[in-house]
Design a protein around this motif. Sequence first.
Motif, PDB file in Angstrom:
ATOM      1  N   VAL A  28       1.018  -1.182  -0.053  1.00  0.00           N
ATOM      2  CA  VAL A  28       0.075  -0.171   0.002  1.00  0.00           C
ATOM      3  C   VAL A  28       0.937   1.360   0.065  1.00  0.00           C
ATOM      4  O   VAL A  28       1.745   1.492   0.736  1.00  0.00           O
ATOM      5  CB  VAL A  28      -0.993   0.258   1.186  1.00  0.00           C
ATOM      6  N   ALA A  29       0.787   2.163  -0.933  1.00  0.00           N
ATOM      7  CA  ALA A  29       1.510   3.393  -1.065  1.00  0.00           C
ATOM      8  C   ALA A  29       0.727   4.533  -0.576  1.00  0.00           C
ATOM      9  O   ALA A  29       1.562   5.526  -0.208  1.00  0.00           O
ATOM     10  CB  ALA A  29       1.849   3.675  -2.611  1.00  0.00           C
ATOM     11  N   GLU A  30      -0.602   4.460  -0.525  1.00  0.00           N
ATOM     12  CA  GLU A  30      -1.427   5.616  -0.001  1.00  0.00           C
ATOM     13  C   GLU A  30      -2.565   5.275   0.457  1.00  0.00           C
ATOM     14  O   GLU A  30      -3.153   3.992   0.516  1.00  0.00           O
ATOM     15  CB  GLU A  30      -1.616   6.509  -1.144  1.00  0.00           C
ATOM     16  N   ALA A  31      -3.168   5.949   1.409  1.00  0.00           N
ATOM     17  CA  ALA A  31      -4.363   5.741   2.048  1.00  0.00           C
ATOM     18  C   ALA A  31      -5.462   6.739   2.087  1.00  0.00           C
ATOM     19  O   ALA A  31      -4.692   8.066   1.884  1.00  0.00           O
ATOM     20  CB  ALA A  31      -4.478   5.141   3.460  1.00  0.00           C
ATOM     21  N   GLU A  32      -6.660   6.583   2.073  1.00  0.00           N
ATOM     22  CA  GLU A  32      -7.775   8.048   2.309  1.00  0.00           C
ATOM     23  C   GLU A  32      -7.986   8.254   3.877  1.00  0.00           C
ATOM     24  O   GLU A  32      -8.156   7.268   4.442  1.00  0.00           O
ATOM     25  CB  GLU A  32      -8.980   7.530   1.326  1.00  0.00           C
ATOM     26  N   LEU A  33      -7.796   9.339   4.066  1.00  0.00           N
ATOM     27  CA  LEU A  33      -8.170   9.797   5.434  1.00  0.00           C
ATOM     28  C   LEU A  33      -9.797  10.248   5.487  1.00  0.00           C
ATOM     29  O   LEU A  33     -10.476  10.474   4.766  1.00  0.00           O
ATOM     30  CB  LEU A  33      -7.818  11.307   5.751  1.00  0.00           C
ATOM     31  N   VAL A  34     -10.332   9.138   6.579  1.00  0.00           N
ATOM     32  CA  VAL A  34     -11.566   8.904   6.512  1.00  0.00           C
ATOM     33  C   VAL A  34     -12.289   9.505   7.800  1.00  0.00           C
ATOM     34  O   VAL A  34     -13.492   9.907   7.758  1.00  0.00           O
ATOM     35  CB  VAL A  34     -12.152   7.545   6.343  1.00  0.00           C
ATOM     36  N   GLU A  35     -11.504   9.603   8.836  1.00  0.00           N
ATOM     37  CA  GLU A  35     -12.121  10.379   9.981  1.00  0.00           C
ATOM     38  C   GLU A  35     -10.896  10.969  10.820  1.00  0.00           C
ATOM     39  O   GLU A  35      -9.816  10.216  11.051  1.00  0.00           O
ATOM     40  CB  GLU A  35     -12.795   8.995  10.697  1.00  0.00           C
ATOM     41  N   TRP A  36     -11.239  12.078  11.320  1.00  0.00           N
ATOM     42  CA  TRP A  36     -10.375  12.702  12.474  1.00  0.00           C
ATOM     43  C   TRP A  36     -11.108  12.471  13.711  1.00  0.00           C
ATOM     44  O   TRP A  36     -12.240  12.638  13.989  1.00  0.00           O
ATOM     45  CB  TRP A  36     -10.444  14.161  12.294  1.00  0.00           C
ATOM     46  N   HIS A  37     -10.548  11.907  14.933  1.00  0.00           N
ATOM     47  CA  HIS A  37     -11.051  11.846  16.054  1.00  0.00           C
ATOM     48  C   HIS A  37     -10.410  12.764  17.028  1.00  0.00           C
ATOM     49  O   HIS A  37     -10.959  12.881  18.204  1.00  0.00           O
ATOM     50  CB  HIS A  37     -10.548  10.350  16.769  1.00  0.00           C
ATOM     51  N   VAL A  38      -9.583  13.811  16.638  1.00  0.00           N
ATOM     52  CA  VAL A  38      -9.124  14.954  17.351  1.00  0.00           C
ATOM     53  C   VAL A  38      -9.274  16.183  16.557  1.00  0.00           C
ATOM     54  O   VAL A  38      -9.475  16.071  15.246  1.00  0.00           O
ATOM     55  CB  VAL A  38      -7.689  14.608  17.913  1.00  0.00           C
ATOM     56  N   LEU A  96      -5.851   8.882  16.972  1.00  0.00           N
ATOM     57  CA  LEU A  96      -6.080  10.213  16.260  1.00  0.00           C
ATOM     58  C   LEU A  96      -6.897  10.513  14.955  1.00  0.00           C
ATOM     59  O   LEU A  96      -7.655  11.249  14.652  1.00  0.00           O
ATOM     60  CB  LEU A  96      -4.565  10.507  15.752  1.00  0.00           C
ATOM     61  N   ALA A  97      -6.868   9.278  14.141  1.00  0.00           N
ATOM     62  CA  ALA A  97      -7.460   9.021  12.853  1.00  0.00           C
ATOM     63  C   ALA A  97      -7.684   7.654  12.463  1.00  0.00           C
ATOM     64  O   ALA A  97      -7.253   6.807  13.029  1.00  0.00           O
ATOM     65  CB  ALA A  97      -6.663  10.153  11.776  1.00  0.00           C
ATOM     66  N   ALA A  98      -8.547   7.817  11.450  1.00  0.00           N
ATOM     67  CA  ALA A  98      -8.809   6.739  10.657  1.00  0.00           C
ATOM     68  C   ALA A  98      -8.412   6.797   9.149  1.00  0.00           C
ATOM     69  O   ALA A  98      -9.123   7.637   8.499  1.00  0.00           O
ATOM     70  CB  ALA A  98     -10.279   6.023  10.894  1.00  0.00           C
ATOM     71  N   VAL A  99      -7.767   5.698   8.729  1.00  0.00           N
ATOM     72  CA  VAL A  99      -7.511   5.961   6.987  1.00  0.00           C
ATOM     73  C   VAL A  99      -8.013   4.443   6.554  1.00  0.00           C
ATOM     74  O   VAL A  99      -8.091   3.463   7.278  1.00  0.00           O
ATOM     75  CB  VAL A  99      -6.154   6.076   6.716  1.00  0.00           C
ATOM     76  N   THR A 152     -10.323  -0.588   6.991  1.00  0.00           N
ATOM     77  CA  THR A 152     -10.060   0.685   7.794  1.00  0.00           C
ATOM     78  C   THR A 152      -9.008   0.479   8.892  1.00  0.00           C
ATOM     79  O   THR A 152      -9.011  -0.552   9.635  1.00  0.00           O
ATOM     80  CB  THR A 152     -11.320   1.137   8.503  1.00  0.00           C
ATOM     81  N   VAL A 153      -8.049   1.294   9.103  1.00  0.00           N
ATOM     82  CA  VAL A 153      -7.015   1.268  10.020  1.00  0.00           C
ATOM     83  C   VAL A 153      -7.010   2.420  10.996  1.00  0.00           C
ATOM     84  O   VAL A 153      -7.095   3.512  10.212  1.00  0.00           O
ATOM     85  CB  VAL A 153      -5.540   1.182   9.313  1.00  0.00           C
ATOM     86  N   GLU A 154      -6.941   2.335  12.249  1.00  0.00           N
ATOM     87  CA  GLU A 154      -6.864   3.496  12.992  1.00  0.00           C
ATOM     88  C   GLU A 154      -5.414   3.925  13.453  1.00  0.00           C
ATOM     89  O   GLU A 154      -4.574   2.612  13.539  1.00  0.00           O
ATOM     90  CB  GLU A 154      -7.590   3.157  14.340  1.00  0.00           C
ATOM     91  N   ILE A 155      -5.074   5.108  13.452  1.00  0.00           N
ATOM     92  CA  ILE A 155      -3.818   5.518  13.674  1.00  0.00           C
ATOM     93  C   ILE A 155      -3.703   6.146  15.305  1.00  0.00           C
ATOM     94  O   ILE A 155      -4.439   7.233  15.559  1.00  0.00           O
ATOM     95  CB  ILE A 155      -3.467   6.939  12.709  1.00  0.00           C
TER      96      ILE A 155
END
Length: 438
Positions: free
Chosen positions: A15-25, A37-40, A46-49
């Motif tokens: 995977v070279a890139e991901a789409e930001l789908v949610e900010w938690h902060v 902090l976010a989900a991509v 979907t992966v949480e950061i």
Amino acid sequence: MGEHIIKLPDVGEGVAEAELVEWHVKVGDMVREDTVLAAVMTDKATVEIPSPVDGEILWLGAEIGDTVAIGSPIVRLKVAGEGNVKPQGDAKAEAVAAEPPAKLPTPKPETAAPVAKTPPKAGALEAKPAPAVAKSSEQRSVPGGPRPEGEKPLASPAVRLRAKEAGIDLRQVTGSGPAGRIGHEDIEAFLARGPQVAKASGLARNDAVEDIKVVGLRRKIAEKMSLSKSRIPHITYVEEIDVTALEDLRAALNKEKRVDRPKLTLLPFLMRAMVKAIADQPQLNSLFDDEAGIIHQHGGIHIGIAAQTPSGLVVPVVKHAEARDIWDCGAEVNRLAEAAKSGTATRDELSGSTITITSLGAMGGIATTPVINHPEVAIIGVNKMMMRPVWDGTQFIPRKMMNLSSSFDHRVIDGWVAAVFVQRIKALLETPALIFVD
């Protein structure tokens, strides 16, 4: 104090890139280590950061819907200690520029205080009745607003006649003449705005428009459906199936409650019927590479099960259905459905299907026109089950009936081939004992 930059980590092999789908902060928030902090999202996974450190959010590096490259900075934190960024003039300027608006207006109370104290108390007391007067005049000036109860509209006989012919309630018209007298120009203005009589009954027009950005899973679904419908010429075949015997068998099997056997739904029976039908027509279990002009006919039958989740439609895949018995199929469907709904399904579990089943359960309607899951060549749609009277040659008898609505890629599958395939599935479901015969 120092700064700590968080970069988008490697969220999957290749995977070279991901789409930001949610900010938690948001900027200004205090976060602790392991705070999400976010989900991509990438390929429907979907992966949480999480945050690796404690600190204060100074800067967010992307907006929802943006595509972010792996390794790109996404969050800047103010942390205790040195952090992982050496202090530089431009970095400090960036941090100041990224400060949340809530921290900037500190001088406002000082400038606002003199304004509040300038008018003398007497003036403040005199100003108090003003809102009541303003409210009264505002009531009369609202375009199309209803008059107070019992107030008779002032208008000439000619204006009243015109309002009657136009079906206008004069109580809903605001007059611009002396003492609120209604003239012909007020009737014209009212007609131009449109009748507002709904206000009298407590109903009102809603002209609001909300712009919703298509991001994340919804955008993936939109792209997939557009690709399927633009590139695949669909043919849909609908057939009626008597599932009375199947439902009787399913109920009998479910009565024998065993720890090692799940409760059976219709899907495992349909999956096993499809496996048997594909054995006779292997071309249905194919992927069509239309750019290369190659049909990849698979031996392994990997059945995608279209599932609705809180985030949208996903398709978990039961791999090698040809090697699973009916209970194994049922257990795997249950496991994958739970993983899809909870958002824990892996990338591998959401890819690799060779043919798909779509079902809306009790909401399935009489017939549907399923969209093929590109690059597959067939999809089987399950419609709702209904008790209907069926003529057996001498009388009408109650039978449990259900339609299968199935779509096929007409570039690869001829109508006759599609019909033979569905009729084979029909025969197996109507005589379910045949499903268990090898």
